[in-house]
Design a protein around this motif. Sequence first.
Motif, PDB file in Angstrom:
ATOM      1  N   ARG A   1      10.158  28.487  37.060  1.00 26.93           N
ATOM      2  CA  ARG A   1      10.976  29.175  36.050  1.00 26.93           C
ATOM      3  C   ARG A   1      11.750  30.313  36.709  1.00 26.93           C
ATOM      4  O   ARG A   1      11.187  31.053  37.523  1.00 26.93           O
ATOM      5  CB  ARG A   1      10.090  29.774  34.959  1.00 26.93           C
ATOM      6  CG  ARG A   1       9.370  28.766  34.115  1.00 26.93           C
ATOM      7  CD  ARG A   1      10.324  28.004  33.217  1.00 26.93           C
ATOM      8  NE  ARG A   1       9.649  27.431  32.081  1.00 26.93           N
ATOM      9  CZ  ARG A   1       9.100  26.214  32.068  1.00 26.93           C
ATOM     10  NH1 ARG A   1       9.157  25.442  33.113  1.00 26.93           N
ATOM     11  NH2 ARG A   1       8.492  25.779  30.971  1.00 26.93           N
ATOM     12  N   ASP A   2      13.031  30.486  36.340  1.00 26.12           N
ATOM     13  CA  ASP A   2      13.780  31.584  36.956  1.00 26.12           C
ATOM     14  C   ASP A   2      13.567  32.898  36.198  1.00 26.12           C
ATOM     15  O   ASP A   2      14.099  33.933  36.578  1.00 26.12           O
ATOM     16  CB  ASP A   2      15.271  31.255  37.072  1.00 26.12           C
ATOM     17  CG  ASP A   2      15.943  31.132  35.721  1.00 26.12           C
ATOM     18  OD1 ASP A   2      15.241  31.266  34.695  1.00 26.12           O
ATOM     19  OD2 ASP A   2      17.162  30.896  35.690  1.00 26.12           O
ATOM     20  N   ASP A   3      12.759  32.867  35.111  1.00 22.72           N
ATOM     21  CA  ASP A   3      12.537  34.097  34.347  1.00 22.72           C
ATOM     22  C   ASP A   3      11.084  34.571  34.447  1.00 22.72           C
ATOM     23  O   ASP A   3      10.631  35.358  33.634  1.00 22.72           O
ATOM     24  CB  ASP A   3      12.922  33.887  32.868  1.00 22.72           C
ATOM     25  CG  ASP A   3      12.109  32.781  32.214  1.00 22.72           C
ATOM     26  OD1 ASP A   3      11.277  32.150  32.906  1.00 22.72           O
ATOM     27  OD2 ASP A   3      12.291  32.555  30.998  1.00 22.72           O
ATOM     28  N   PHE A   4      10.358  34.095  35.484  1.00 22.17           N
ATOM     29  CA  PHE A   4       8.937  34.451  35.560  1.00 22.17           C
ATOM     30  C   PHE A   4       8.710  35.938  35.830  1.00 22.17           C
ATOM     31  O   PHE A   4       7.655  36.468  35.537  1.00 22.17           O
ATOM     32  CB  PHE A   4       8.226  33.613  36.634  1.00 22.17           C
ATOM     33  CG  PHE A   4       8.502  34.082  38.041  1.00 22.17           C
ATOM     34  CD1 PHE A   4       7.644  34.983  38.658  1.00 22.17           C
ATOM     35  CD2 PHE A   4       9.629  33.655  38.734  1.00 22.17           C
ATOM     36  CE1 PHE A   4       7.900  35.437  39.939  1.00 22.17           C
ATOM     37  CE2 PHE A   4       9.897  34.102  40.009  1.00 22.17           C
ATOM     38  CZ  PHE A   4       9.033  34.996  40.618  1.00 22.17           C
ATOM     39  N   ASP A   5       9.736  36.615  36.401  1.00 24.87           N
ATOM     40  CA  ASP A   5       9.527  38.024  36.762  1.00 24.87           C
ATOM     41  C   ASP A   5      10.210  38.990  35.795  1.00 24.87           C
ATOM     42  O   ASP A   5      10.406  40.163  36.117  1.00 24.87           O
ATOM     43  CB  ASP A   5       9.987  38.294  38.202  1.00 24.87           C
ATOM     44  CG  ASP A   5      11.475  38.045  38.413  1.00 24.87           C
ATOM     45  OD1 ASP A   5      12.111  37.455  37.505  1.00 24.87           O
ATOM     46  OD2 ASP A   5      12.000  38.446  39.463  1.00 24.87           O
ATOM     47  N   LEU A   6      10.532  38.542  34.591  1.00 23.78           N
ATOM     48  CA  LEU A   6      11.122  39.464  33.612  1.00 23.78           C
ATOM     49  C   LEU A   6      10.109  40.564  33.251  1.00 23.78           C
ATOM     50  O   LEU A   6       8.904  40.323  33.237  1.00 23.78           O
ATOM     51  CB  LEU A   6      11.514  38.714  32.333  1.00 23.78           C
ATOM     52  CG  LEU A   6      12.603  37.644  32.460  1.00 23.78           C
ATOM     53  CD1 LEU A   6      13.050  37.189  31.088  1.00 23.78           C
ATOM     54  CD2 LEU A   6      13.789  38.159  33.257  1.00 23.78           C
ATOM     55  N   ILE A   7      10.620  41.732  32.968  1.00 26.34           N
ATOM     56  CA  ILE A   7       9.747  42.826  32.535  1.00 26.34           C
ATOM     57  C   ILE A   7       9.492  42.644  31.042  1.00 26.34           C
ATOM     58  O   ILE A   7      10.417  42.670  30.234  1.00 26.34           O
ATOM     59  CB  ILE A   7      10.392  44.186  32.838  1.00 26.34           C
ATOM     60  CG1 ILE A   7      10.577  44.327  34.360  1.00 26.34           C
ATOM     61  CG2 ILE A   7       9.535  45.332  32.287  1.00 26.34           C
ATOM     62  CD1 ILE A   7      11.377  45.530  34.784  1.00 26.34           C
ATOM     63  N   LEU A   8       8.230  42.438  30.681  1.00 29.36           N
ATOM     64  CA  LEU A   8       7.872  42.120  29.289  1.00 29.36           C
ATOM     65  C   LEU A   8       7.403  43.385  28.559  1.00 29.36           C
ATOM     66  O   LEU A   8       7.000  44.361  29.206  1.00 29.36           O
ATOM     67  CB  LEU A   8       6.766  41.068  29.286  1.00 29.36           C
ATOM     68  CG  LEU A   8       7.153  39.736  29.953  1.00 29.36           C
ATOM     69  CD1 LEU A   8       5.949  38.796  29.990  1.00 29.36           C
ATOM     70  CD2 LEU A   8       8.319  39.088  29.228  1.00 29.36           C
ATOM     71  N   PRO A   9       7.467  43.381  27.228  1.00 30.40           N
ATOM     72  CA  PRO A   9       7.001  44.555  26.477  1.00 30.40           C
ATOM     73  C   PRO A   9       5.544  44.877  26.845  1.00 30.40           C
ATOM     74  O   PRO A   9       4.688  44.005  26.790  1.00 30.40           O
ATOM     75  CB  PRO A   9       7.108  44.092  25.015  1.00 30.40           C
ATOM     76  CG  PRO A   9       8.084  42.975  25.016  1.00 30.40           C
ATOM     77  CD  PRO A   9       7.952  42.308  26.358  1.00 30.40           C
ATOM     78  N   GLN A  10       5.311  46.130  27.232  1.00 29.61           N
ATOM     79  CA  GLN A  10       4.015  46.453  27.849  1.00 29.61           C
ATOM     80  C   GLN A  10       2.992  47.012  26.886  1.00 29.61           C
ATOM     81  O   GLN A  10       1.901  47.368  27.290  1.00 29.61           O
ATOM     82  CB  GLN A  10       4.228  47.395  29.037  1.00 29.61           C
ATOM     83  CG  GLN A  10       4.982  46.675  30.139  1.00 29.61           C
ATOM     84  CD  GLN A  10       5.144  47.472  31.404  1.00 29.61           C
ATOM     85  OE1 GLN A  10       4.547  48.527  31.552  1.00 29.61           O
ATOM     86  NE2 GLN A  10       5.951  46.980  32.302  1.00 29.61           N
TER      87      GLN A  10
END
Length: 429
Positions: free
Chosen positions: A408-417
């Motif tokens: 996936r090209d979005d595996f390193d998105l910063i997610l709501p923490q």
Amino acid sequence: MKQEQSISGVTTSNAFMGNQCAAPAGFSAEQSQIRQVESNARSITLSWQDNQKSEFHYIWLRHNCFCSQCGNSADGIRALTILDIDPDIRPARVSLDDTGNLLITWPDGHRSEYGPVWLRLHSYSKQQRQHRLSFTPTLWKADITDNFPSHDYRHIHEDESAHLAMLETLRDYGIVKLDNVGSEPAETERLASLLGPIHETTVYGRIFEVQVEAVSKLGSKTAIHQDTHHDDAFCYNHPGVVVFHCLQNIDGEGGESTYCDGFAIAESLRNEAPEAFELLTRIPVQHIRRHPGEIDFRIHAPLIRLDWNGNVSGVRYFDRAMAPLDLPAELIEPMYAAVREYHRRMVSDEFKAVIKIPAGTAVFIDNNRSMHGRNAFVPTSPRRIRTCHVPRDEFHGRLRDLGARLGRDDFDLILPQGPARPDAPCRGQ
Ligand SMILES: [Fe+2]
Ligand SMILES: [Zn+2]
């Protein structure tokens, strides 16, 4: 992969990769080729074949040398510290080798080698950072019931792409329904293992039976109506994902599940009630759970947390567990008005989804975002639910790992923490 051994003769379980990584799916050759290196006073600027540019400061490059002497932040076996680096460090020599790696020799003779894909993935250029910050939750309202985000549970343990697709739905919607789980009590634990290890709490224990009891310590041990809420909102680190396994439900009326999207309510406040939004992101409300002789949990934290970019990163609200407000006198009435704005939306037909969950079905609920409740039912009914909780770190960790492995090209998105801790900064700065 060059070698397994690491600093000081330690053998690490992470295969030693240095500053190298494989190109993710969809990564073009142009994106991973350095065309030109320009040395500045305190940084270098790389020009890529696709005409993007990335600036890397010398101190950043030296600090992030993951060679076998310096160690690696991914496993925390690392010898180099920030104090070992001269803040004004400049390379003695910078070059590109035949395979396109960036080579740096430092004044003390230490040599660092950075692969172009690794550099591009870690670039803090505006464009690359915008990609990592591009996660957008799919906000929903009551009509989600027309097309409830659902996945088939069968074969999900054996099929990594089905597993990942389900985790991505939970990431995007903050809720997902799993069909065909079955009604075996033992399945609850196996179900939770799709997310990670179970988080045991004093209030719920490890796995909790939502069944009516003669003497009720908790709302869930009654048959009364419950407005939507976040579980254990009174805890500093409140439970991550609620695992809801329906073993038996009621034919006919009663016991319907209710859900709403806390992020959608927060965005509605931002647009329609900006004063309430401002107060709820800045001023703490208090939640409590107290069973004398056993526990006394209390938290003072804003209802809505924003990250430093101003995006909603977490919501916590549990009106039945709201403690007496402890605020400067002039804030009491404004805060009641602000909480009312949130609560009014939470129970409205616009935001509140109502759905009967059939026996043998499960729902995962991101307790940092989505709220859950239920309609009243007859206390003698056979409704039987088992619930437990899994930390969000485990869920997001698995999502990233599977996403990276499956390209996936979005595996390193910063997610709501997550929601505000009591002492977290309340506003984006
Ligand atoms: Fe609950
Ligand atoms: Zn090094």
